[in-house]
Design an enzyme around this catalytic site. Sequence first.
Site, PDB file in Angstrom:
ATOM      1  N   PRO A  17      14.833   5.689  -6.627  1.00  0.00           N
ATOM      2  CA  PRO A  17      15.457   6.447  -5.558  1.00  0.00           C
ATOM      3  C   PRO A  17      15.115   5.934  -4.158  1.00  0.00           C
ATOM      4  CG  PRO A  17      13.685   7.709  -6.571  1.00  0.00           C
ATOM      5  CD  PRO A  17      13.934   6.516  -7.449  1.00  0.00           C
ATOM      6  N   ASN A  18      16.146   5.928  -3.335  1.00  0.00           N
ATOM      7  CA  ASN A  18      16.078   5.587  -1.903  1.00  0.00           C
ATOM      8  C   ASN A  18      15.902   4.095  -1.640  1.00  0.00           C
ATOM      9  OD1 ASN A  18      16.292   8.335  -0.982  1.00  0.00           O
ATOM     10  ND2 ASN A  18      14.215   8.638  -1.736  1.00  0.00           N
ATOM     11  N   ARG A  25      15.822   1.897   6.051  1.00  0.00           N
ATOM     12  CA  ARG A  25      14.869   2.981   5.804  1.00  0.00           C
ATOM     13  C   ARG A  25      13.469   2.592   6.297  1.00  0.00           C
ATOM     14  NH1 ARG A  25      12.219   4.043  -0.136  1.00  0.00           N
ATOM     15  NH2 ARG A  25      11.159   5.981   0.419  1.00  0.00           N
ATOM     16  N   TYR A  30       8.801  -0.563   5.217  1.00  0.00           N
ATOM     17  CA  TYR A  30       9.428  -1.320   4.118  1.00  0.00           C
ATOM     18  C   TYR A  30      10.059  -2.641   4.556  1.00  0.00           C
ATOM     19  CZ  TYR A  30       8.742   3.111   1.695  1.00  0.00           C
ATOM     20  OH  TYR A  30       8.175   4.227   1.145  1.00  0.00           O
ATOM     21  N   ASN A  86      10.257  -0.772  -9.521  1.00  0.00           N
ATOM     22  CA  ASN A  86       9.824   0.026  -8.373  1.00  0.00           C
ATOM     23  C   ASN A  86      10.495   1.388  -8.530  1.00  0.00           C
ATOM     24  OD1 ASN A  86       9.206   1.286  -5.984  1.00  0.00           O
ATOM     25  ND2 ASN A  86       9.700  -0.482  -4.690  1.00  0.00           N
ATOM     26  N   ALA A  89       9.663   7.215  -5.314  1.00  0.00           N
ATOM     27  CA  ALA A  89       8.888   8.457  -5.346  1.00  0.00           C
ATOM     28  C   ALA A  89       8.716   9.015  -6.762  1.00  0.00           C
ATOM     29  CB  ALA A  89       9.536   9.500  -4.445  1.00  0.00           C
ATOM     30  N   HIS A  92       5.285   9.019  -8.441  1.00  0.00           N
ATOM     31  CA  HIS A  92       4.263  10.029  -8.185  1.00  0.00           C
ATOM     32  C   HIS A  92       4.563  11.365  -8.854  1.00  0.00           C
ATOM     33  CE1 HIS A  92       3.436   6.944  -5.282  1.00  0.00           C
ATOM     34  NE2 HIS A  92       4.526   7.220  -4.591  1.00  0.00           N
ATOM     35  N   ASP A  99       6.561   8.734 -20.099  1.00  0.00           N
ATOM     36  CA  ASP A  99       6.837   8.837 -21.541  1.00  0.00           C
ATOM     37  C   ASP A  99       7.863   7.797 -21.992  1.00  0.00           C
ATOM     38  OD1 ASP A  99       5.049  10.909 -21.765  1.00  0.00           O
ATOM     39  OD2 ASP A  99       6.567  12.498 -21.916  1.00  0.00           O
ATOM     40  N   GLU A 110       4.766  -2.536 -12.595  1.00  0.00           N
ATOM     41  CA  GLU A 110       5.028  -1.564 -11.525  1.00  0.00           C
ATOM     42  C   GLU A 110       4.895  -2.253 -10.171  1.00  0.00           C
ATOM     43  OE1 GLU A 110       2.250   1.692 -11.707  1.00  0.00           O
ATOM     44  OE2 GLU A 110       2.828   2.453  -9.735  1.00  0.00           O
ATOM     45  N   HIS A 112       5.227  -1.806  -5.824  1.00  0.00           N
ATOM     46  CA  HIS A 112       5.452  -1.041  -4.602  1.00  0.00           C
ATOM     47  C   HIS A 112       5.418  -1.997  -3.422  1.00  0.00           C
ATOM     48  CE1 HIS A 112       5.253   2.620  -6.831  1.00  0.00           C
ATOM     49  NE2 HIS A 112       4.154   2.168  -7.414  1.00  0.00           N
ATOM     50  N   ILE A 113       6.415  -1.865  -2.580  1.00  0.00           N
ATOM     51  CA  ILE A 113       6.505  -2.733  -1.399  1.00  0.00           C
ATOM     52  C   ILE A 113       5.337  -2.452  -0.455  1.00  0.00           C
ATOM     53  CG2 ILE A 113       7.915  -3.211   0.659  1.00  0.00           C
ATOM     54  CD1 ILE A 113      10.386  -2.376  -1.140  1.00  0.00           C
ATOM     55  N   SER A 114       5.082  -1.170  -0.222  1.00  0.00           N
ATOM     56  CA  SER A 114       3.990  -0.769   0.678  1.00  0.00           C
ATOM     57  C   SER A 114       2.698  -0.608  -0.121  1.00  0.00           C
ATOM     58  CB  SER A 114       4.351   0.560   1.358  1.00  0.00           C
ATOM     59  OG  SER A 114       4.468   1.596   0.388  1.00  0.00           O
ATOM     60  N   ARG A 119      -1.595   5.050   2.244  1.00  0.00           N
ATOM     61  CA  ARG A 119      -0.642   6.018   2.830  1.00  0.00           C
ATOM     62  C   ARG A 119      -1.055   7.453   2.463  1.00  0.00           C
ATOM     63  NH1 ARG A 119       5.246   4.141   1.475  1.00  0.00           N
ATOM     64  NH2 ARG A 119       5.681   5.730   3.080  1.00  0.00           N
ATOM     65  N   ARG A 123       0.827   9.849  -2.471  1.00  0.00           N
ATOM     66  CA  ARG A 123       1.295   8.573  -3.033  1.00  0.00           C
ATOM     67  C   ARG A 123       0.191   7.854  -3.815  1.00  0.00           C
ATOM     68  NH1 ARG A 123       6.278   7.920  -0.323  1.00  0.00           N
ATOM     69  NH2 ARG A 123       6.189   8.908   1.710  1.00  0.00           N
TER      70      ARG A 123
HETATM   71  C1  DQA Z   1       7.503   2.767  -2.741  1.00  0.00           C
HETATM   72  C2  DQA Z   1       6.348   3.730  -2.404  1.00  0.00           C
HETATM   73  C3  DQA Z   1       6.702   5.150  -2.795  1.00  0.00           C
HETATM   74  O1  DQA Z   1       5.630   6.018  -2.460  1.00  0.00           O
HETATM   75  C4  DQA Z   1       7.951   5.599  -2.053  1.00  0.00           C
HETATM   76  O2  DQA Z   1       8.320   6.901  -2.456  1.00  0.00           O
HETATM   77  C5  DQA Z   1       9.082   4.654  -2.205  1.00  0.00           C
HETATM   78  C6  DQA Z   1       8.802   3.215  -2.122  1.00  0.00           C
HETATM   79  C7  DQA Z   1       7.198   1.347  -2.253  1.00  0.00           C
HETATM   80  O3  DQA Z   1       7.906   0.437  -2.680  1.00  0.00           O
HETATM   81  O4  DQA Z   1       6.303   1.129  -1.421  1.00  0.00           O
HETATM   82  O5  DQA Z   1      10.231   5.040  -2.319  1.00  0.00           O
HETATM   83  O6  DQA Z   1       7.633   2.703  -4.160  1.00  0.00           O
END
Ligand code: DQA
Length: 159
Positions: A17-18, A25, A30, A86, A89, A92, A99, A110, A112-114, A119, A123
């Site tokens: 998502p997002n 964004r 990011y 990735n 959210a 979390h 599962d 897994e 994560h960009i950040s 943070r 998270r």
């Molecule tokens: C994220 C970190 C997550 O906490 C956040 O909700 C995202 C992006 C990252 O790539 O840093 O949507 O997965």
Amino acid sequence: MTTAPNPTPRILVLNGPNLNLLGTREPAVYGATTLADVEALCRDAAQQKGAEAECRQSNHEGQLIDWIHEAGVAHRAGQLAGVVFNAGAYTHTSVALHDAIKGSGVPVIEVHISNVHARESFRHHSWLSPVAAGIVVGFGVDGYVLAIEGLLRKARPAP
Ligand code: DQA
């Protein structure tokens, strides 16, 4: 004796998502790279390693779960090395994705960009990490490339 060449390893790159909003964004967190740019980066990185990456994004948890299940079937059939994921959210919050990964048996890296650990505290917990084959955090979009490399190394360890 000649041996048949290895089939090209396939990787599925999933974004949750997002992440379709990448580029506009929160660029301070990011960066300015769009999702299309990230997907092109992944396809190029895979190709340079003699592999093939297919990229998908969804804002819907159930869709991501269906794709993980599909990936499990393809992995068992020897048609997929694994998934670079990735989950945004959902990382979390989603016991269901935990599962799905565990139940499907597909290796998942897994990403994560950040650096989520630097943070907000909400998270810091990941439902994916305990069932992930590896984790790449805080390298910006280069993390996808590192994850592809790591997944391929796990799939075919250096001699
Ligand atoms: C994220 C970190 C997550 O906490 C956040 O909700 C995202 C992006 C990252 O790539 O840093 O949507 O997965």
